[in-house]
Design an enzyme around this catalytic site. Sequence first.
Site, short mmCIF file in Angstrom:
data_model
loop_
_atom_site.label_atom_id
_atom_site.label_comp_id
_atom_site.label_asym_id
_atom_site.label_seq_id
_atom_site.Cartn_x
_atom_site.Cartn_y
_atom_site.Cartn_z
N LYS A 188 0.09 -1.62 0.16
CA LYS A 188 -0.33 -0.10 0.20
C LYS A 188 1.29 1.03 -0.15
CE LYS A 188 0.81 1.48 4.45
NZ LYS A 188 1.94 2.73 4.70
N ASP A 223 -2.51 -1.30 9.00
CA ASP A 223 -3.30 -1.10 7.65
C ASP A 223 -3.48 -2.92 7.27
OD1 ASP A 223 -1.73 1.40 7.39
OD2 ASP A 223 0.73 -0.11 7.38
O1 C5P Z 1 -0.05 -0.63 14.26
P1 C5P Z 1 0.35 -1.07 13.50
O2 C5P Z 1 1.54 -2.03 14.26
O3 C5P Z 1 1.44 -0.65 12.17
O4 C5P Z 1 1.88 -0.45 13.33
C1 C5P Z 1 3.26 0.20 14.37
C2 C5P Z 1 3.42 1.52 15.01
O5 C5P Z 1 3.55 2.84 14.18
C3 C5P Z 1 2.70 1.76 16.50
O6 C5P Z 1 3.48 0.50 17.41
C4 C5P Z 1 2.58 3.00 16.66
O7 C5P Z 1 4.01 3.53 17.27
C5 C5P Z 1 2.65 3.37 15.28
N1 C5P Z 1 2.04 4.16 14.69
C6 C5P Z 1 0.89 5.02 15.33
N2 C5P Z 1 -0.39 5.95 15.17
C7 C5P Z 1 -0.95 5.14 14.01
C8 C5P Z 1 -0.70 3.51 13.16
C9 C5P Z 1 0.36 3.27 13.47
O8 C5P Z 1 1.65 5.29 16.33
N3 C5P Z 1 -2.55 5.22 13.50
#
Ligand code: C5P
Length: 305
Positions: free
Chosen positions: A12, A144
Amino acid sequence: MSRSVTVTAPAKINLQLGVGAARADGFHTLATVYQAIGIHDEVTVSSATETILSVEGDGVDVSEVPTDSSNLALRAAALLAKHADLAADQAAVQMSIRKRIPVAGGMAGGSADAAAALVACDALWELHTPRQELLSLAGELGSDVPFCVVGGTATGAGRGELVHPLDDTGHYWWVVALSERGMSTPAVYAAFDRWHAGVPVAEPEVRGDLLAALALGDPHRLGEALRNDLEEPALSLRPDLSALLDLGGRPPALGSLLSGSGPSCLFLAANEPEASEIRELLAGTGVSTLVVEAPVPGARVVEQV
Ligand code: C5P
């Protein structure tokens, strides 16, 4: 005979990544527009007596990808098995991942694998999990992951996991400039927080000009509407990317931006020949590039035997 199911899931990009303040759970409120691009990881699952994972790179360095139970694709399989109340012996899978999406490149490679694993295991175990339930499991795995299931072009709200497909009739050509070193998403969000320290962060909104460009399928307007709120914080960690964005962003590029939390950089082209021109422009930098089409569908079964 043991059955096997193969699913592909796309990388993506974020045409807009509007970032708000950090929430109590540490995640940031997002107003984003996702687009699925034509680079795919492939996940194959078959029934086994014991769960095992193998990861193979197809032109991609996979040395940093975990092959134990911390791998997001294995966690996806375990979450779906738990949701469906499968016994441990029914839930054991042999999983192999073939990676073409650069690791830690800001293109949701790990999320694509999790999305593919959910769809693959759902088919292998013949669960027919309702779509909304599958998307909610996907959202538990990562911000995502639901979009990688859905694909196409879509808005993302919440922390990115609340996905609403957009009617996108356009066809776009992107040049993706890869980086040898990956970037940590939490580190870039932390840089965003430092960047905005002491200043209230506005509630992000999806941009009207971006939605209008997509509704018209107009790459020229789309090029002008691209925005990523993580770009400045990410460039503060990787200043070398500024020169790359400037160089590739010159005409004939219609627009340029950092992909997600980086470090991959994106350049929008009006057509394939102009995408090749952008690629040639970047060739002197030694950075490897790909030309991809978008939008493409989300995770889907490509083989079942
Ligand atoms: O949700 P995902 O595991 O992809 O997120 C990875 C990291 O990115 C999270 O631990 C956080 O630090 C950051 N993040 C965030 N806000 C979001 C998505 C991700 O702070 N909306």
